[in-house]
Motif scaffolding. Sequence first.
Motif, PDB file in Angstrom:
ATOM      1  N   LEU A 129       0.818  -1.158  -0.160  1.00  0.00           N
ATOM      2  CA  LEU A 129       0.118  -0.008  -0.117  1.00  0.00           C
ATOM      3  C   LEU A 129       0.683   1.174  -0.095  1.00  0.00           C
ATOM      4  N   ARG A 130       1.912   1.221   0.773  1.00  0.00           N
ATOM      5  CA  ARG A 130       2.964   2.231   0.848  1.00  0.00           C
ATOM      6  C   ARG A 130       3.514   2.697  -0.541  1.00  0.00           C
ATOM      7  N   ASN A 131       3.462   1.989  -1.475  1.00  0.00           N
ATOM      8  CA  ASN A 131       4.172   2.146  -2.693  1.00  0.00           C
ATOM      9  C   ASN A 131       2.968   2.522  -3.795  1.00  0.00           C
ATOM     10  N   MET A 132       1.765   2.504  -3.480  1.00  0.00           N
ATOM     11  CA  MET A 132       0.784   2.789  -4.306  1.00  0.00           C
ATOM     12  C   MET A 132       0.480   4.376  -4.666  1.00  0.00           C
ATOM     13  N   ALA A 133       0.004   4.693  -5.864  1.00  0.00           N
ATOM     14  CA  ALA A 133       0.099   6.251  -6.009  1.00  0.00           C
ATOM     15  C   ALA A 133      -0.844   6.864  -5.138  1.00  0.00           C
ATOM     16  N   SER A 134      -1.936   6.469  -4.831  1.00  0.00           N
ATOM     17  CA  SER A 134      -3.052   7.024  -3.896  1.00  0.00           C
ATOM     18  C   SER A 134      -3.329   6.010  -2.797  1.00  0.00           C
ATOM     19  N   TRP A 135      -3.069   6.373  -1.722  1.00  0.00           N
ATOM     20  CA  TRP A 135      -3.362   5.379  -0.463  1.00  0.00           C
ATOM     21  C   TRP A 135      -5.182   5.102  -0.402  1.00  0.00           C
ATOM     22  N   PHE A 157       5.550  -1.088   7.003  1.00  0.00           N
ATOM     23  CA  PHE A 157       6.520  -0.729   8.024  1.00  0.00           C
ATOM     24  C   PHE A 157       5.956   0.691   8.595  1.00  0.00           C
ATOM     25  N   SER A 158       6.436   0.812   9.911  1.00  0.00           N
ATOM     26  CA  SER A 158       5.836   2.321  10.634  1.00  0.00           C
ATOM     27  C   SER A 158       7.159   2.451  11.394  1.00  0.00           C
ATOM     28  N   LEU A 159       6.915   3.729  12.163  1.00  0.00           N
ATOM     29  CA  LEU A 159       8.188   4.299  12.900  1.00  0.00           C
ATOM     30  C   LEU A 159       7.694   4.042  14.385  1.00  0.00           C
ATOM     31  N   PRO A 160       8.812   3.408  15.115  1.00  0.00           N
ATOM     32  CA  PRO A 160       8.526   3.260  16.653  1.00  0.00           C
ATOM     33  C   PRO A 160       8.391   4.622  17.273  1.00  0.00           C
ATOM     34  N   LYS A 161       7.513   4.586  18.336  1.00  0.00           N
ATOM     35  CA  LYS A 161       7.036   5.796  19.003  1.00  0.00           C
ATOM     36  C   LYS A 161       7.937   6.271  20.061  1.00  0.00           C
ATOM     37  N   SER A 162       8.793   4.986  20.760  1.00  0.00           N
ATOM     38  CA  SER A 162       9.921   5.626  21.705  1.00  0.00           C
ATOM     39  C   SER A 162      11.012   6.346  20.919  1.00  0.00           C
ATOM     40  N   GLY A 163      11.273   7.426  21.786  1.00  0.00           N
ATOM     41  CA  GLY A 163      12.464   8.262  21.102  1.00  0.00           C
ATOM     42  C   GLY A 163      13.725   7.668  20.677  1.00  0.00           C
ATOM     43  N   LEU A 164      14.173   6.803  21.662  1.00  0.00           N
ATOM     44  CA  LEU A 164      15.523   6.118  21.404  1.00  0.00           C
ATOM     45  C   LEU A 164      15.454   5.252  20.319  1.00  0.00           C
ATOM     46  N   PHE A 201       4.995   7.485   5.229  1.00  0.00           N
ATOM     47  CA  PHE A 201       3.708   6.727   5.401  1.00  0.00           C
ATOM     48  C   PHE A 201       2.958   6.603   6.819  1.00  0.00           C
ATOM     49  N   PRO A 202       1.670   7.140   6.751  1.00  0.00           N
ATOM     50  CA  PRO A 202       0.990   7.148   7.933  1.00  0.00           C
ATOM     51  C   PRO A 202       0.840   5.798   8.903  1.00  0.00           C
ATOM     52  N   SER A 203       0.860   5.817  10.029  1.00  0.00           N
ATOM     53  CA  SER A 203       0.720   4.760  10.852  1.00  0.00           C
ATOM     54  C   SER A 203       0.083   4.931  12.022  1.00  0.00           C
ATOM     55  N   GLY A 204      -0.363   3.739  12.824  1.00  0.00           N
ATOM     56  CA  GLY A 204      -1.013   3.720  13.817  1.00  0.00           C
ATOM     57  C   GLY A 204      -2.340   4.433  13.806  1.00  0.00           C
ATOM     58  N   GLU A 205      -2.685   5.305  14.606  1.00  0.00           N
ATOM     59  CA  GLU A 205      -4.405   5.794  14.562  1.00  0.00           C
ATOM     60  C   GLU A 205      -4.500   6.563  13.081  1.00  0.00           C
ATOM     61  N   LYS A 206      -3.455   7.186  12.709  1.00  0.00           N
ATOM     62  CA  LYS A 206      -3.755   7.985  11.205  1.00  0.00           C
ATOM     63  C   LYS A 206      -4.173   6.908  10.370  1.00  0.00           C
ATOM     64  N   MET A 207      -3.327   5.682  10.254  1.00  0.00           N
ATOM     65  CA  MET A 207      -3.834   5.024   9.368  1.00  0.00           C
ATOM     66  C   MET A 207      -5.111   4.177   9.715  1.00  0.00           C
ATOM     67  N   ASN A 208      -5.450   3.997  10.856  1.00  0.00           N
ATOM     68  CA  ASN A 208      -6.664   3.339  11.264  1.00  0.00           C
ATOM     69  C   ASN A 208      -7.789   4.337  10.532  1.00  0.00           C
ATOM     70  N   ALA A 209      -7.363   5.698  10.875  1.00  0.00           N
ATOM     71  CA  ALA A 209      -8.727   6.804  10.548  1.00  0.00           C
ATOM     72  C   ALA A 209      -8.729   6.647   8.859  1.00  0.00           C
ATOM     73  N   MET A 210      -7.691   6.757   8.187  1.00  0.00           N
ATOM     74  CA  MET A 210      -7.425   6.661   6.856  1.00  0.00           C
ATOM     75  C   MET A 210      -8.478   5.453   6.214  1.00  0.00           C
ATOM     76  N   ILE A 211      -8.284   4.186   6.807  1.00  0.00           N
ATOM     77  CA  ILE A 211      -8.898   3.016   6.377  1.00  0.00           C
ATOM     78  C   ILE A 211     -10.213   3.338   6.514  1.00  0.00           C
ATOM     79  N   CYS A 212     -10.687   3.958   7.787  1.00  0.00           N
ATOM     80  CA  CYS A 212     -12.392   3.799   7.882  1.00  0.00           C
ATOM     81  C   CYS A 212     -12.541   4.973   7.301  1.00  0.00           C
ATOM     82  N   GLU A 213     -12.160   5.782   6.757  1.00  0.00           N
ATOM     83  CA  GLU A 213     -12.790   6.823   5.806  1.00  0.00           C
ATOM     84  C   GLU A 213     -12.804   6.287   4.192  1.00  0.00           C
ATOM     85  N   ASN A 214     -12.093   5.185   4.068  1.00  0.00           N
ATOM     86  CA  ASN A 214     -12.234   4.826   2.619  1.00  0.00           C
ATOM     87  C   ASN A 214     -12.880   3.383   2.373  1.00  0.00           C
TER      88      ASN A 214
END
Length: 238
Positions: A129-135, A157-164, A201-214
């Motif tokens: 999905l990350r590589n598609m032209a429009s999520w 893939f996503s980005l960890p929340k923990s700073g380190l 690429f959005p992750s976590g709650e941002k991705m959940n929201a995008m999925i539910c909007e579409n």
Amino acid sequence: MQTVASDSGTKKGQDASFVRKAFASIASRYVLTNHVLSLGIDVIWRWRTGREVAACQPQQVVDLATGSGDLAAEIQRRCPDAAVLGVDFSQPMLMEARKRGLTQLVVGDGMNLPLQDACADVVTVAFGLRNMASWPDALREMSRILRPGGHLFVLDFSLPKSGLIRAGHLFYLRHVMPRVAGWLTGERAAYEYLCGTIEAFPSGEKMNAMICENGFEKSDAAALSFGIASLYHARKAG
């Protein structure tokens, strides 16, 4: 490094033409490179995804951006009575999938799938999905081919929340992964591009929201391996 992601990180995906060429150029070394770069953890991620798909007891599964067929093969192993169809826009990648014994393979663009409405019980997409032209457009197309009440699984893939951990992972993405992948495949530019897409690429709650909007009524996210990957499970209304 190219990117066409929007400021919000939710509207546009990636440069489809570049991605097509990139995957064609690395097809023969794609699986080996993935295992080396993830230290084999990607196998565990697909194992978990396959387990959750099997729990849905599907009869028809469509694996989008199937690539070399790793996830499709895992699902077929766990769901021997299900019809598992792999779809990818890269013919060279599908040739690699055939080497895994997969026979139900179709060349197709995730933005305009050559499939009928409501033809699948489960749709999966791993690192695609990350590589598609429009999520959003891709998600709506996935919803279209799902039957009412059907399930969507997105592994990416996503980005960890923990700073380190996040800082260390970003260093790896920006400086280590492209060099190692370039050495293994001879296509460092392709991996510089693909690694760069992870940050947009959005992750976590941002991705959940995008999925539910579409096209989906509910989406849950599970962080994998300290959050360097995430598995989303959504359900189509009905």
